[in-house]
Design an enzyme around this catalytic site. Structure first.
Site, mmCIF file in Angstrom:
data_model
loop_
_atom_site.group_PDB
_atom_site.id
_atom_site.type_symbol
_atom_site.label_atom_id
_atom_site.label_comp_id
_atom_site.label_asym_id
_atom_site.label_seq_id
_atom_site.Cartn_x
_atom_site.Cartn_y
_atom_site.Cartn_z
ATOM 1 N N GLU A 445 0.814 -1.217 0.000
ATOM 2 C CA GLU A 445 0.000 0.000 0.000
ATOM 3 C C GLU A 445 0.844 1.263 0.000
ATOM 4 O O GLU A 445 0.743 2.110 0.891
ATOM 5 C CB GLU A 445 -0.976 -0.033 1.190
ATOM 6 C CG GLU A 445 -2.010 -1.134 1.025
ATOM 7 C CD GLU A 445 -2.955 -1.275 2.201
ATOM 8 O OE1 GLU A 445 -4.138 -1.523 1.976
ATOM 9 O OE2 GLU A 445 -2.506 -1.140 3.361
ATOM 10 N N GLU A 516 -4.233 -10.287 0.541
ATOM 11 C CA GLU A 516 -5.142 -10.102 1.673
ATOM 12 C C GLU A 516 -6.550 -10.402 1.185
ATOM 13 O O GLU A 516 -6.965 -9.898 0.140
ATOM 14 C CB GLU A 516 -5.079 -8.671 2.220
ATOM 15 C CG GLU A 516 -3.743 -8.284 2.830
ATOM 16 C CD GLU A 516 -3.714 -6.841 3.324
ATOM 17 O OE1 GLU A 516 -4.811 -6.307 3.653
ATOM 18 O OE2 GLU A 516 -2.622 -6.254 3.382
#
Length: 1013
Positions: A445, A516
């Site tokens: 991220e 994820e």
């Protein structure tokens, strides 16, 4: 006077001063025998600096005394602090949890002037022999940056919180007493690259130690196990870097302890030794076969445990050792409820054993390299590791509302390139010799741009044996087509439909990794089975890692001594993200959540299907990638409502990886026994392993055998004599129905039973009610806003009419027209409820209701009964022993259970909906003498019995805030929405949403004394 520093912590052109180049993790030993133990303390070349240091915390770095690092400084009055440890878990600074938001103003590379600092000092003794060699110091983890002095002289500076820093102390130390001083700063420009979703800990939190190195020594080793195309021939290629001209001897020993080969080479600077390994035993997570390599040079012996494996992507399919592999993983942070990010080895082992016991084979080190000892253990126990660089710039997104494309700002900025690349370099160099590392990940991220590309390109050039991953190049976030440096596509929280669409897309040529997925926060996740149905179906889908392994709660205590786990905001910190750190498969103390039990069953390496259950014929599918099933056996039993009718054990299983075999179970299906008859097959280990005992259950499967027609409920005979005792009398809005051994009272104004009794025993504490609300699960956090906006959390019943009559058979029927609504809003539900009291005392409820069209899907619809104090025993026939929901029930099995009300409760760190039992056939809630109510329905129903109402659970923010009621709250649900992954993942899948607009619900409530049943 304050200490004068050059503010290296805000200088992008200065990532370190005096730090040695990154290298592989190893400890030099004196001989192979002690090296083989792997115990650092047995090496004469090693000296730990762990232990008690003198410590002084300063809220601002400018307050640090300019002479603190000098050898003569008197630090005797300073605090004592154990190293390794985190400041915040020792009472210094601020415990602070934030997810996306930076804890400092976004002004890269600058950090606040009020930058907290911790000054560390300790004395150590150095043997005379060490002064004739080089003395190095290794810091395995310091957050966030630090300065180092020895004997009053400046040695160096380093930043990068989760990667080692090594310095040569030879010019600074002397035989005898020496003093080391370290100044750790909380923030530096690296803070902008370390914005992970964690508690923000500071300090020297991993091991610190000294190494004595020969003047000419092996500086670095890169072991590359090479395999022939058919994997039958191996070669170990060791690239060795030395600090001088050295004769190096290499010996390789196979997993059984047999010497395979020996070779010597003279190396001056850089050289290579190659050893042939015929018919190598391959390493994989199921069979973690490790060879030992010993490199001897001068007075030092280095030991490396290494595995022969081949990781590749062929035709869009991820393969290990030639076989397509599914990664059944979890994301794991370093997290300890008392120690923060300081993780003892036994705690690491406990994590790994627990993962093994729940069929996990993969760990993503989210979002930084873990302690090197952890990777040693992964090599040994057998785990595939996605090793991730210490890089996350998530907080940049907070300014994205003002500036388009800002998420990629740091990843595109040339002045940040070196800082990005260095984090890949230091990770790869440290961990390159670990068999468990199968994929390098370039962080998390942080946008995507040239800096990430540079990281990936350097990594591929340095190590071509492992593929490179980075999720941030997902085209949903970034449209740059240049992803050639990445070997797989990666997604977070993509829906099941989307991953199937990817698998079917012929233009998608790379495998897809779900780095994820399936958010395990609180009572969840609820979508695991759906994901794995699709992942197993398509070779291009390589698996993924559930978010995440553990709840990051901090062990805390209220003033009156109640222990609990704290989360964001509990320490007054700003900004904070509340309980978003409580999002794991296990509690902070590693007790499994029911979500972990669900994961275990869904990803089980063995699957059993029925071919002809009536004849005892089944098919066993081996979902291991490398192991046959000879280490497992199947035990089985036939049961009817908990009574074992037959049981036995199968012969050995033999199926090879990916293959199936027939399984014949020698039972005789009883013809005289009414249904349902349930067959349970339990797949168990046949011997002890390093992580579980003989007989440990790997998975189970249940089958309802042919001829079982569902539960045959024993109806009490309705005798004519009973009818003679039936009386109904209305007085002041209350209808009293009296029978042979009961008296029931209905409040006609409330439209609900007020009391149900048997033999004078009252079985209700207050009138029943219909309920639409559940205490929101963490995964309801987004739909909760819609529920509350619609008013569903404040529901009351309006009775339009209540009328009753006594039928010719003496039964009494009460018909109630009602609605459920909240203030401001028109009714949510309108319907009629028909209550029928039979001569036996049974109360039958039949509800028909219509749901308003413009509502979000409902949390639930059910009947809530409050039973009196002492109602502590729950017996039911259904799925258990733990909670289950419409989309979270793979891990429960059909059976008869006897539990307490407290057993029904899962005490989540953040209180929420809990304890429901999906698919219940019947249930009894009673006192310990068996006096209570029995619940049945025409169709299986969800059943819940707690000492809390939905409102109690909704209002509480922590476990200690729950006030346990003496009464027992029983809820019989027509339907409840599922758990899903909505806190971070997609909205609850439609099949699990309670979106029906018409409700038809029937349930029977029977007063019972169980001993008479």
């Amino acid at each position: 006077m304050s200490l004068e520093l050059n503010r290296e912590w805000e200088n992008l052109s200065c990532l370190h001063i005096g730090r040695l180049p990154a290298r592989a993790s190893f400890i030099p030993y004196a001989n192979a025998e002690t090296a083989r133990t792997g115990k650092r303390g047995r090496s004469p070349h090693y000296q730990t600096l762990n232990g008690m240091w003198k410590f002084r915390y300063h809220p601002r770095v400018r307050e640090v005394d300019e002479r603190f690092f000098e050898a003569e400084t008197d630090a005797s009055a300073w605090d004592d602090l154990i190293v390794p440890s985190c400041w915040q878990t020792n009472g210094y600074d601020q415990l602070h949890y934030t997810n996306v938001n930076y804890p400092i103003p976004y002004d890269p590379p600058y950090v606040p002037d009020d930058n907290p600092a911790g000054a560390y000092v300790r004395d150590f003794n150095l043997p005379e022999a060490w002064t004739k060699k080089e003395t190095h110091i290794v810091f395995e983890g310091v957050n966030a940056c630090f300065y180092l002095w020895v004997n009053g002289r400046f040695v160096g500076y380093s930043q990068g919180s989760r990667i080692p820093a090594e310095f040569d102390l030879s010019p600074f130390v002397a035989a005898g007493r020496n003093r080391i001083a370290v100044l750790v700063l909380k923030w530096c420009d690296g803070t902008y690259l370390e914005d992970q979703d964690v508690w923000r800990f500071s300090g020297i939190y991993r091991d610190v130690y000294l190494l004595s190195r020969d003047t000419a020594h092996i500086r670095d080793v890169f072991n590359q196990p090479l395999l022939s195309g058919d994997l039958t021939e191996g070669k170990l290629r060791s690239e060795i870097e030395t600090t001088g001209n050295l004769k190096v001897q290499a010996e390789i020993w196979d997993p059984s302890g047999k010497l395979v080969g020996r070779q010597e080479a003279q190396i001056d600077g850089k050289g290579t030794i190659e050893l042939d390994v015929p018919q190598p035993q391959l390493w994989n997570a199921e069979q973690p076969r490790l060879y030992e390599l010993f490199l001897t040079a001068g007075q030092e012996v280095l030991r490396f445990r290494m595995g022969f494996k081949k990781v590749e992507i062929v035709d869009g399919i991820f393969r290990i050792n030639g076989r397509a592999v599914k990664l059944k993983g979890v994301n794991r942070h370093d997290s300890h409820p008392e120690l923060g990010q300081t993780i003892p080895v036994n705690h690491m082992i406990a994590d790994l054993k627990l993962m093994k016991r729940h069929n996990v084979n993969t760990i993503r080190t989210s979002h930084y390299p873990n302690d090197p000892k952890f990777l040693d253990l992964c090599d040994e126990y057998g785990f595939y590791v996605i090793d991730e660089a210490d890089l996350e710039c998530h907080g940049v997104t907070r300014t994205g509302e003002l500036e388009e494309g800002v998420f990629h700002k740091l990843s595109k900025a040339p002045e940040w390139r070196e800082a990005f690349v260095e984090r890949a370099v230091r990770m790869v160099e440290r961990d390159k010799n670990h068999a468990s590392v199968i994929i390098w990940s370039m962080g998390n991220e942080s946008g995507y741009g040239p800096n990430h590309m540079a990281m990936a390109e350097w990594t591929k050039a340095r190590d071509a044996s492992r593929p490179v991953h980075y999720e941030g190049a997902d085209p949903r976030y970034y449209s740059d087509p240049n992803t050639s440096c990445l070997d797989m596509d990666s997604r977070m929280y993509t829906s099941v439909k989307e991953i199937e669409r990817y698998a079917l897309d012929e233009n998608s040529t790379k495998p897809l990794f779900l780095c994820e997925y399936s958010h395990a926060m609180g009572n969840g996740p609820g979508d695991l089975q759906d994901y794995w149905n699709v992942i197993y179906r398509y070779p291009k889908l390589m698996g993924g890692c559930v978010w995440e392994w553990c709840d990051h709660g901090i062990a805390a205590e209220t003033p009156d001594g109640q222990r609990y786990f704290a989360y964001g905001g509990d320490f007054g910190e700003q900004p904070n993200d509340g309980n978003f750190c409580i999002d794991g498969l296990v509690f902070p103390d590693r007790r499994p959540h029911t979500g972990l039990l669900e994961l275990k069953q869904v990803i089980a390496p063995v699957h059993i299907d029925a071919e002809d259950a009536g004849q005892g014929r089944f098919r066993v599918l081996n979902r291991y990638d490398f192991s046959n099933l000879s280490h497992l056996a199947v035990s089985w039993k036939l049961e009817r409502e908990g009574e074992v009718l037959q049981q036995g054990r199968s012969g050995l299983l033999t199926a090879e990886p990916g293959e199936t075999q027939e399984l014949n179970l020698p039972y005789d299906l009883p013809q005289e026994v009414p249904g349902p008859i349930v067959l349970t097959c339990s797949v168990r280990q046949q011997q002890d392993t390093a992580w579980a005992e003989e007989g440990y259950e790997i998975a189970f499967y249940q089958f309802e055998l042919p001829g079982a027609q569902g539960l045959l409920r024993q109806e009490l005979p309705v005798l004519r004599e009973y009818a003679a005792f039936m009386k109904a009398e209305e007085q002041e809005g209350r209808l009293t129905v009296t029978g042979f051994d009961f008296e029931h009272v209905f409040d006609l104004k409330l439209g609900m039973p007020q009391q149900i009794t048997k033999q004078g025993i009252p079985l209700l504490s207050r009138p029943a009610r219909f309920n639409l609300w559940r205490a929101p699960m963490d995964n309801d956090m987004h739909i909760r806003k819609e529920w509350e906006a619609a008013g569903l959390h404040h529901t009351a019943m309006k009775v339009y009419a209540s009328r009753w009559e006594q039928k010719p058979d003496a039964s009494v029927e009460i018909r109630v027209d009602f609605s459920l609504a909240s203030y401001t809003f028109e009714p949510f539900v309108r319907g009629s409820a028909v209550w029928t009291v039979e001569g036996t005392g049974e109360v039958k409820l039949a509800v028909h209701a219509d749901v308003r069209e413009n509502l979000p899907f409902l949390p639930r619809f059910g009947l809530e009964l409050t039973m009196p104090k002492g109602t502590e025993e729950i017996e039911y026939y259904g799925f258990g022993p733990h909670e289950s929901y419409i989309d979270k029930r793979a891990s429960v099995r059909k059976g008869k259970y006897l539990l307490s009300v407290d057993d029904m409760f899962e005490n989540y760190v953040m209180p929420q909906e809990t304890g429901s039992r999906y698919g219940t056939d019947w249930a009894i809630a009673s006192n310990v003498q068996g006096m209570g109510l029995k619940f049945t329905a025409g169709e299986p129903f969800s059943f819940q019995a707690l000492h809390y109402t939905a409102e109690d659970l909704t209002a509480a923010q922590h476990t200690y805030e729950l006030q346990r009621r003496p009464e027992t709250i029983v809820t019989l649900d027509y339907r409840m929405s599922g758990a899903g992954s909505g806190s971070c993942g997609p909205q609850l899948a439609e099949p699990y949403q309670f979106a029906e607009k018409s409700i038809d619900f029937a349930v029977t409530i029977q007063p019972v004394f169980k001993e008479e049943e």
